[in-house]
Design an enzyme around this catalytic site. Structure first.
Site, mmCIF file in Angstrom:
data_model
loop_
_atom_site.group_PDB
_atom_site.id
_atom_site.type_symbol
_atom_site.label_atom_id
_atom_site.label_comp_id
_atom_site.label_asym_id
_atom_site.label_seq_id
_atom_site.Cartn_x
_atom_site.Cartn_y
_atom_site.Cartn_z
ATOM 1 N N HIS A 43 0.832 -1.201 0.000
ATOM 2 C CA HIS A 43 0.000 0.000 0.000
ATOM 3 C C HIS A 43 0.863 1.247 0.000
ATOM 4 C CE1 HIS A 43 0.092 1.256 4.336
ATOM 5 N NE2 HIS A 43 0.169 -0.039 4.609
ATOM 6 N N ASP A 103 5.569 1.704 7.335
ATOM 7 C CA ASP A 103 4.195 1.287 7.017
ATOM 8 C C ASP A 103 3.569 2.260 6.025
ATOM 9 O OD1 ASP A 103 1.697 0.118 7.070
ATOM 10 O OD2 ASP A 103 1.128 0.993 8.988
ATOM 11 N N GLU A 111 -5.419 2.071 1.864
ATOM 12 C CA GLU A 111 -5.356 0.868 2.703
ATOM 13 C C GLU A 111 -5.626 1.203 4.150
ATOM 14 O OE1 GLU A 111 -3.303 -2.176 5.323
ATOM 15 O OE2 GLU A 111 -3.040 -0.011 5.177
ATOM 16 N N GLU A 112 -5.075 2.330 4.606
ATOM 17 C CA GLU A 112 -5.211 2.686 6.014
ATOM 18 C C GLU A 112 -6.639 3.097 6.372
ATOM 19 O OE1 GLU A 112 -3.101 1.926 8.037
ATOM 20 O OE2 GLU A 112 -1.049 2.203 7.295
ATOM 21 N N ASP A 134 3.735 -5.606 3.204
ATOM 22 C CA ASP A 134 3.252 -4.502 4.037
ATOM 23 C C ASP A 134 4.021 -4.532 5.347
ATOM 24 O OD1 ASP A 134 1.873 -2.604 5.453
ATOM 25 O OD2 ASP A 134 -0.064 -3.602 5.389
ATOM 26 N N HIS A 153 2.109 3.671 13.096
ATOM 27 C CA HIS A 153 0.993 4.618 12.970
ATOM 28 C C HIS A 153 1.221 5.909 13.754
ATOM 29 C CE1 HIS A 153 -2.384 1.717 11.405
ATOM 30 N NE2 HIS A 153 -1.337 1.802 10.590
#
Length: 488
Positions: free
Chosen positions: A261, A273, A306-307, A335, A409
């Site tokens: 992603h 990420d 994606e998130e 990922d 994140h």
């Protein structure tokens, strides 16, 4: 399958002349993977984030810049490149504040699709909810029976189930909002509540574990505490994109796909990420274009949104015809493959075809001195749509959250948050296995037409029906809870 062309302000597209190409071998592709080039990609993605308010998230300028970056690297004569456009509900928390029972400001992390409050916010008594680390706290109806949450802010511990499940139960029991305290030490990571849950949840503020536990202890001691929560959120529908590049060489009825992603969370630039997977695919695409002799096509996919709930990859798989799905012989998902303190999990599942890709990945990593192991698929990355279509799948995952990636994140997911040695090893593993399959699909069975999951293509399409309804519902709510709406 239809692909939508978009006009982007692309500058300096790579131009190359068609040269005599060498025959493809796994050894050549492996040797072409260089740590320096992988790191250069990460620096470029980090700079894109830094130039766009620290994020490359769907619906914001940093994602468009990321798309441009990938297109500049892949629009070359050896590839067919497509941009697949789709719309999705965009949500952004422009500001969030939590005030504690002693009038103190408490740092709060915004979640994607967090409902907004009125401008004055919510000020209400705190009510504690039971902690159940085994089943998950506040995840089930019976865990709320002894809690009077009506017109209060519910104090809830994170973990054990989707946050949205906790918030739905809080709303059903009359809570005005939720103060969610983390289930591990440190700054809480961001998460998505899911566009399909718009209108079903109460506002939430996510705070650190130690603060929540301290408030819980005071409530248990009989104190009456009041807290405040204010969330300024906006919702609208925005266009976004998947980027697909495939080799012109190879049998179009036999395609090996590699996906990562391209978007980050709104809280940070997303360099592990999933800048790590994005960088790996860029280097593999650069390597594959130098060779010929493909028996089968290789298709690279950089997924959007994606998130926000795997939106790009699920859109892609929902649009595949039966024949097009049959042509995808194997899907590899990359990922988070450069976590600072990496584990080396190789995905495999119930489809016997998964091992055709998983076993050679694991064998390569073990031979390279990595303690690799087979790990199960979950439900939180872009392999989901492929699994539901019965397409054999695998991939590598190096871990999220502490201790593997404490910046998961968060704003600190920058170039300093990637283990380049692990990223290089994983990219080489991906290169060797993809090259082998590009030359031969011996041992790779066709996709399973009777899905091994209870979910299949009809489920994927049903998901998009829910998201469409959610988008329509969002239009009926305040497009932003305070002030003026901003658009990109």
């Amino acid at each position: 399958m239809k692909h939508t062309a978009i006009t982007l302000p692309l500058a300096g597209l790579l131009a190359s002349q068609v040269l005599a190409l060498e025959p493809l071998t796994p050894e050549k592709i492996e040797a072409d993977v260089k740590s320096e080039e992988l790191s250069n990609n990460l620096w470029d993605l980090d700079r894109i984030g830094a130039a766009n308010n620290g994020t490359r998230a769907f619906g914001l300028p940093g994602y468009l810049a990321s798309v441009e970056y990938v297109l500049n690297r892949t629009r070359v004569p050896e590839f067919d490149v497509h941009v697949q456009a789709f719309n999705h509900t965009f949500a952004q928390v422009r500001s969030i504040s939590v005030t504690g029972p002693d009038g103190e400001d408490v740092a709060a992390v915004p979640l994607i699709y967090n409902p907004g409050t009125e401008a004055a916010g919510i000020s209400a008594p705190l009510v504690d909810t039971p902690v159940d680390d085994e089943r998950g706290s506040a995840c089930f109806e019976d865990q709320w029976t002894s809690t009077d949450a009506t017109d209060k802010l519910a104090l809830v511990k994170r973990g054990g189930c989707a946050i949205s499940d906790k918030l739905k139960l809080a709303k059903a029991h009359g809570a005005l909002g939720v103060i969610l305290y983390n289930n591990v030490e440190g700054t809480p990571s961001s998460a998505t509540l899911g566009a399909e849950n718009i209108g079903l949840l109460v506002p939430v503020g996510t705070i650190q574990q130690d603060i929540g536990e301290a408030w819980s202890a005071r409530l248990a001691a009989g104190e009456q505490l009041t807290a405040s929560l204010t969330v300024d959120a906006e919702f609208d529908t925005r266009e976004t994109w998947n980027v697909l590049a495939e080799t012109k060489a190879g049998d179009p009825s036999n395609v090996i796909m590699l996906g990562a992603h391209l978007d980050s969370v709104q809280a940070g630039p997303g360099i592990n990420d999933d800048g790590s997977g994005t960088s790996a695919l860029l280097e593999l695409a650069t390597a594959f274009r130098a060779y010929d002799g493909f028996a089968n096509k290789v298709r690279f996919a950089w997924w959007g949104a994606e998130e926000s709930g795997l939106i790009g990859s699920l859109y892609y798989t929902s649009q595949l015809t039966e024949e097009e799905a049959d042509h995808v012989r194997f899907y590899f998902n990359y990922d988070m493959i450069g976590s600072p303190t990496p584990q080396f999990a190789v995905y495999t599942g119930d489809n016997e075809g998964d091992l055709a890709g998983a076993q050679p990945l694991k064998d390569y990593l073990v031979a390279a001195g990595r303690d690799a192991y087979f790990g199960s698929f979950g439900s939180s990355s872009d392999y989901v749509g492929f699994l539901e279509l019965g397409i054999p799948s695998s991939g590598i995952f190096t871990g999220a959250g502490a201790p593997t990636d404490p910046c998961y994140h968060l704003a600190c997911d920058t170039v300093s948050n990637v283990n380049v040695e692990a990223l290089t090893t994983n990219t080489k593993a991906a290169a060797v296995v993809a090259a082998r399959m590009a030359l031969s699909l011996e041992g790779v069975p066709p996709r399973t037409k009777t899905s091994l999951n209870p979910r299949d293509k009809s489920h994927i399409q049903a998901q998009f029906s829910k998201w469409k309804m959610a988008a329509e519902h969002a239009l009926l709510e305040k497009s932003c809870s305070h002030g003026e709406k901003t658009t990109v």
